[in-house]
Design a protein around this motif. Structure first.
Motif, PDB file in Angstrom:
ATOM      1  N   ARG A  28       0.833  -1.214   0.000  1.00 59.39           N
ATOM      2  CA  ARG A  28       0.000   0.000   0.000  1.00 59.39           C
ATOM      3  C   ARG A  28       0.862   1.257   0.000  1.00 59.39           C
ATOM      4  O   ARG A  28       0.436   2.304  -0.449  1.00 59.39           O
ATOM      5  CB  ARG A  28      -0.913   0.034   1.216  1.00 59.39           C
ATOM      6  CG  ARG A  28      -2.068  -0.940   1.146  1.00 59.39           C
ATOM      7  CD  ARG A  28      -2.990  -0.741   2.293  1.00 59.39           C
ATOM      8  NE  ARG A  28      -2.854   0.636   2.785  1.00 59.39           N
ATOM      9  CZ  ARG A  28      -3.505   1.129   3.804  1.00 59.39           C
ATOM     10  NH1 ARG A  28      -4.325   0.398   4.464  1.00 59.39           N
ATOM     11  NH2 ARG A  28      -3.324   2.367   4.202  1.00 59.39           N
ATOM     12  N   ARG A  29       2.055   1.148   0.519  1.00 62.19           N
ATOM     13  CA  ARG A  29       2.997   2.269   0.553  1.00 62.19           C
ATOM     14  C   ARG A  29       4.352   1.802   0.052  1.00 62.19           C
ATOM     15  O   ARG A  29       4.662   0.618   0.072  1.00 62.19           O
ATOM     16  CB  ARG A  29       3.125   2.823   1.962  1.00 62.19           C
ATOM     17  CG  ARG A  29       1.847   3.447   2.450  1.00 62.19           C
ATOM     18  CD  ARG A  29       2.004   4.060   3.787  1.00 62.19           C
ATOM     19  NE  ARG A  29       0.754   4.733   4.153  1.00 62.19           N
ATOM     20  CZ  ARG A  29       0.549   5.313   5.288  1.00 62.19           C
ATOM     21  NH1 ARG A  29       1.480   5.327   6.199  1.00 62.19           N
ATOM     22  NH2 ARG A  29      -0.602   5.898   5.548  1.00 62.19           N
ATOM     23  N   GLU A  31       8.473   2.745   0.515  1.00 60.05           N
ATOM     24  CA  GLU A  31       9.472   3.477   1.291  1.00 60.05           C
ATOM     25  C   GLU A  31      10.713   3.654   0.415  1.00 60.05           C
ATOM     26  O   GLU A  31      11.263   2.682  -0.097  1.00 60.05           O
ATOM     27  CB  GLU A  31       9.809   2.677   2.544  1.00 60.05           C
ATOM     28  CG  GLU A  31      10.548   3.445   3.593  1.00 60.05           C
ATOM     29  CD  GLU A  31      10.667   2.629   4.867  1.00 60.05           C
ATOM     30  OE1 GLU A  31       9.820   2.815   5.767  1.00 60.05           O
ATOM     31  OE2 GLU A  31      11.585   1.804   4.935  1.00 60.05           O
ATOM     32  N   THR A  45       8.147   7.964   2.758  1.00 61.09           N
ATOM     33  CA  THR A  45       7.150   6.939   2.478  1.00 61.09           C
ATOM     34  C   THR A  45       6.058   7.555   1.613  1.00 61.09           C
ATOM     35  O   THR A  45       5.558   8.637   1.916  1.00 61.09           O
ATOM     36  CB  THR A  45       6.549   6.380   3.775  1.00 61.09           C
ATOM     37  OG1 THR A  45       7.623   5.880   4.586  1.00 61.09           O
ATOM     38  CG2 THR A  45       5.576   5.249   3.484  1.00 61.09           C
ATOM     39  N   GLU A  47       2.360   6.922  -0.763  1.00 62.17           N
ATOM     40  CA  GLU A  47       1.183   6.098  -1.021  1.00 62.17           C
ATOM     41  C   GLU A  47       1.326   5.489  -2.413  1.00 62.17           C
ATOM     42  O   GLU A  47       1.568   6.212  -3.385  1.00 62.17           O
ATOM     43  CB  GLU A  47      -0.091   6.938  -0.953  1.00 62.17           C
ATOM     44  CG  GLU A  47      -0.378   7.518   0.409  1.00 62.17           C
ATOM     45  CD  GLU A  47      -0.760   6.464   1.427  1.00 62.17           C
ATOM     46  OE1 GLU A  47      -1.377   5.448   1.045  1.00 62.17           O
ATOM     47  OE2 GLU A  47      -0.444   6.652   2.608  1.00 62.17           O
TER      48      GLU A  47
END
Length: 148
Positions: A28-29, A31, A45, A47
């Protein structure tokens, strides 16, 4: 909107090089860790939906067969989804509550607070402290010290 608040810093971007990219929260994210030319690292981070939506417009194609993206028409807001969920509230609203000390130390709580300020549009912060005086110049001092 980094470029809108600090255009001069855009020139410093050449000091940053991506050194690692890691999916988090089941993808979902994302980094991204940057190496800084002056030493050290910085991690951001993002989205995944946001990256996917903007990639055709701001990403660099890695192969010649890539289809050029259409021209961007207008701009959007990541807050749009929250704005669509807004509802008027009355005296029976369930007010989200936050602890001042946690807001200072937790980025995740800060995000929840900001989202709650959009929907339902009201929050209670406990542990802010009391002003020394009630005159206008002093009344907001505890919340100002929390923010700054």
């Amino acid at each position: 909107d980094f470029y809108r608040t600090s255009a001069s810093d855009v020139w410093n971007l050449k000091k940053y090089t991506v050194s690692q990219v890691t999916p988090v929260e089941g993808g979902r994210r994302v980094e991204v860790t940057y190496d800084i030319a002056t030493g050290g690292q910085h991690t951001e981070t993002f989205e995944a939906h946001w990256l996917h939506a903007f990639a055709p417009f701001v990403g660099k194609a890695l192969n010649a067969s890539a289809v050029p993206a259409p021209k961007i028409q207008g701009t959007g807001s990541m807050l749009g989804e929250l704005y669509r969920k807004r509802m008027p509230w009355k005296s029976d609203v369930e007010m989200p509550t936050f602890e001042a000390a946690t807001l200072v130390s937790s980025e995740e709580e800060q995000i929840k607070f900001l989202e709650a300020m959009i929907c339902p549009g009201i929050c209670l912060i406990k542990g802010v402290g009391t002003p020394d005086k009630l005159e206008r110049e002093f009344a907001g001092k505890p919340i100002e010290e929390l923010v700054f």
